[in-house]
Write an enzyme that holds these catalytic residues in place. Sequence first.
Site, PDB file in Angstrom:
ATOM      1  N   VAL A 181      38.473  44.618  49.154  1.00  0.00           N
ATOM      2  CA  VAL A 181      39.575  43.847  48.579  1.00  0.00           C
ATOM      3  C   VAL A 181      40.830  44.037  49.430  1.00  0.00           C
ATOM      4  O   VAL A 181      41.551  43.075  49.736  1.00  0.00           O
ATOM      5  CB  VAL A 181      39.821  44.262  47.106  1.00  0.00           C
ATOM      6  N   CYS A 241      36.145  40.290  38.926  1.00  0.00           N
ATOM      7  CA  CYS A 241      35.645  39.087  39.607  1.00  0.00           C
ATOM      8  C   CYS A 241      34.682  38.285  38.728  1.00  0.00           C
ATOM      9  O   CYS A 241      34.781  37.053  38.631  1.00  0.00           O
ATOM     10  CB  CYS A 241      35.003  39.467  40.940  1.00  0.00           C
TER      11      CYS A 241
HETATM   12  N1  LIG Z   1      34.863  44.067  45.481  1.00  0.00           N
HETATM   13  C1  LIG Z   1      35.167  43.098  44.634  1.00  0.00           C
HETATM   14  O1  LIG Z   1      34.561  42.011  44.664  1.00  0.00           O
HETATM   15  C2  LIG Z   1      36.264  43.291  43.636  1.00  0.00           C
HETATM   16  C3  LIG Z   1      36.715  42.149  42.915  1.00  0.00           C
HETATM   17  C4  LIG Z   1      37.738  42.298  41.971  1.00  0.00           C
HETATM   18  C5  LIG Z   1      38.310  43.546  41.752  1.00  0.00           C
HETATM   19  N2  LIG Z   1      37.841  44.628  42.447  1.00  0.00           N
HETATM   20  C6  LIG Z   1      38.497  45.913  42.198  1.00  0.00           C
HETATM   21  O2  LIG Z   1      39.424  46.144  43.272  1.00  0.00           O
HETATM   22  C7  LIG Z   1      39.475  47.542  43.575  1.00  0.00           C
HETATM   23  C8  LIG Z   1      39.082  47.736  45.036  1.00  0.00           C
HETATM   24  O3  LIG Z   1      37.752  47.242  45.214  1.00  0.00           O
HETATM   25  P1  LIG Z   1      36.999  47.333  46.609  1.00  0.00           P
HETATM   26  O4  LIG Z   1      35.744  46.576  46.445  1.00  0.00           O
HETATM   27  O5  LIG Z   1      37.930  47.009  47.724  1.00  0.00           O
HETATM   28  O6  LIG Z   1      36.659  48.897  46.659  1.00  0.00           O
HETATM   29  P2  LIG Z   1      36.406  49.806  47.951  1.00  0.00           P
HETATM   30  O7  LIG Z   1      35.834  48.952  49.035  1.00  0.00           O
HETATM   31  O8  LIG Z   1      35.643  50.979  47.476  1.00  0.00           O
HETATM   32  O9  LIG Z   1      37.875  50.276  48.410  1.00  0.00           O
HETATM   33  C9  LIG Z   1      38.626  51.208  47.677  1.00  0.00           C
HETATM   34  C10 LIG Z   1      39.912  51.510  48.427  1.00  0.00           C
HETATM   35  O10 LIG Z   1      40.670  52.457  47.679  1.00  0.00           O
HETATM   36  C11 LIG Z   1      40.918  53.642  48.455  1.00  0.00           C
HETATM   37  N3  LIG Z   1      40.812  54.764  47.530  1.00  0.00           N
HETATM   38  C12 LIG Z   1      39.701  55.202  46.877  1.00  0.00           C
HETATM   39  N4  LIG Z   1      40.012  56.213  46.036  1.00  0.00           N
HETATM   40  C13 LIG Z   1      41.354  56.411  46.156  1.00  0.00           C
HETATM   41  C14 LIG Z   1      42.264  57.317  45.549  1.00  0.00           C
HETATM   42  N5  LIG Z   1      41.867  58.230  44.635  1.00  0.00           N
HETATM   43  N6  LIG Z   1      43.572  57.248  45.902  1.00  0.00           N
HETATM   44  C15 LIG Z   1      43.990  56.355  46.829  1.00  0.00           C
HETATM   45  N7  LIG Z   1      43.184  55.471  47.432  1.00  0.00           N
HETATM   46  C16 LIG Z   1      41.868  55.496  47.094  1.00  0.00           C
HETATM   47  C17 LIG Z   1      39.853  53.625  49.544  1.00  0.00           C
HETATM   48  O11 LIG Z   1      40.307  54.241  50.752  1.00  0.00           O
HETATM   49  P3  LIG Z   1      40.298  55.801  50.995  1.00  0.00           P
HETATM   50  O12 LIG Z   1      39.179  56.376  50.171  1.00  0.00           O
HETATM   51  O13 LIG Z   1      40.109  55.948  52.474  1.00  0.00           O
HETATM   52  O14 LIG Z   1      41.661  56.269  50.546  1.00  0.00           O
HETATM   53  C18 LIG Z   1      39.688  52.117  49.798  1.00  0.00           C
HETATM   54  O15 LIG Z   1      40.709  51.668  50.666  1.00  0.00           O
HETATM   55  C19 LIG Z   1      38.515  48.226  42.583  1.00  0.00           C
HETATM   56  O16 LIG Z   1      39.228  48.662  41.461  1.00  0.00           O
HETATM   57  C20 LIG Z   1      37.548  47.103  42.193  1.00  0.00           C
HETATM   58  O17 LIG Z   1      36.961  47.301  40.947  1.00  0.00           O
HETATM   59  C21 LIG Z   1      36.844  44.515  43.395  1.00  0.00           C
END
Ligand SMILES: NC(=O)c1ccc[n+]([C@@H]2O[C@H](COP(=O)([O-])OP(=O)(O)OC[C@H]3O[C@@H](n4cnc5c(N)ncnc54)[C@H](OP(=O)(O)O)[C@@H]3O)[C@@H](O)[C@H]2O)c1
Length: 348
Positions: free
Chosen positions: A12, A149
Amino acid sequence: MQVGILGASGFVGGELLRLLLLHPNTEVTIATSRQYERDYVHRIHANLRGFTDLQFSSPDIDQILKQCEFVFTAVPHGSALKVMPTLVNSGIKVVDMSADYRLRNAKDYEKWYGYTHPHPDLLEKFTLGIPELRKDEIKNSDQVSAPGCMAVTSILGLAPLAHSGIVEKRAIIDAKVGSSGAGTKPSLATLHAERYGVIRPYQPVGHRHTAEIEQELSAYSPEFEISLSAHAVNIVRGILCTSYLTLNRDYSVQDIWKVFRSFYDGQPFIRFIRDRKGVYRYPDPKILVGSNFCDIGFDVDRDRRHLVVLSATDNLVKGAAGIAIQSMNLMMNYEETMGLMLPPIHPV
Ligand SMILES: NC(=O)c1ccc[n+]([C@@H]2O[C@H](COP(=O)([O-])OP(=O)(O)OC[C@H]3O[C@@H](n4cnc5c(N)ncnc54)[C@H](OP(=O)(O)O)[C@@H]3O)[C@@H](O)[C@H]2O)c1
């Protein structure tokens, strides 16, 4: 406007960067990642090579508050909770991508997410960021919570029907989602060998997005119930929600179109799809990749009063980064479509 992205190395975060780097009114000043601190953003998001020299930094809220006027929190649920009180108290405008501030009733977090919400008082400050349904509220909000989503894809297909009252108060939603929906954190289930080629029913009942969907639809039709079954399918991006409903009497195709068209009159990112010819006669996520559109269509079996609604999105754009930027545009009084009116990529 200077913008920060907390959690910029995820899928995201990458989409937020891709869209915000070309947005005429934004400059991304902070992109955080703990694992990739000091790495160039384009090392992880290689599609952005040549578009930015930004480096990832650690998630330091003081720095974000110094260098940004607006922040997106694109971190897993549970993590946004830790930073939100500071962000909200500072007065900075925020769009949270996680589930931590989507539900209005704190008790629902115990039921659906298995934790006691530590700041129930903050929940009422957040507006659920579905611009097609809550434009004026979003314009007047400093805190917006972007929807899930699968939730937004279902809600956009069903809200006109719940609102019109032409259906019984119950929908069965069959959702199919691509692999990017699971984010970048690896697991056995996301290994290529296990994920490739699947049509995997991973949550036949009890999916967390049920709570958001019922919350939103009940605003139009109290106690509207849904049952959501989620499947992982063999695409990278995209969601298709096939929703089954019962009409409360015999309605023609024209009657039902009228319900959809009047509800979404003038909404720039809703497209209605129902063609007699061609391959893409109904909504199909394959022709939405990279775009902020939600395509909606339906068909009806009048003898059985059975209505099938199809709604499709790119989960990373209309299902996440795109809808969040659409909310940002409204919160900042920019043109709603600014930086978002991109045609989908075809073929992919
Ligand atoms: N993927 C989708 O289709 C989608 C759609 C709608 C909403 N979402 C929501 O959007 C959010 C991000 O989704 P994503 O798919 O991009 O997840 P992701 O690929 O797992 O990315 C998570 C991000 O957050 C960082 N992070 C993880 N734990 C952290 C913490 N404790 N403190 C600070 N940074 C942290 C990670 O980087 P570092 O660990 O390096 O810090 C990474 O940049 C989630 O809440 C998800 O449910 C996702």
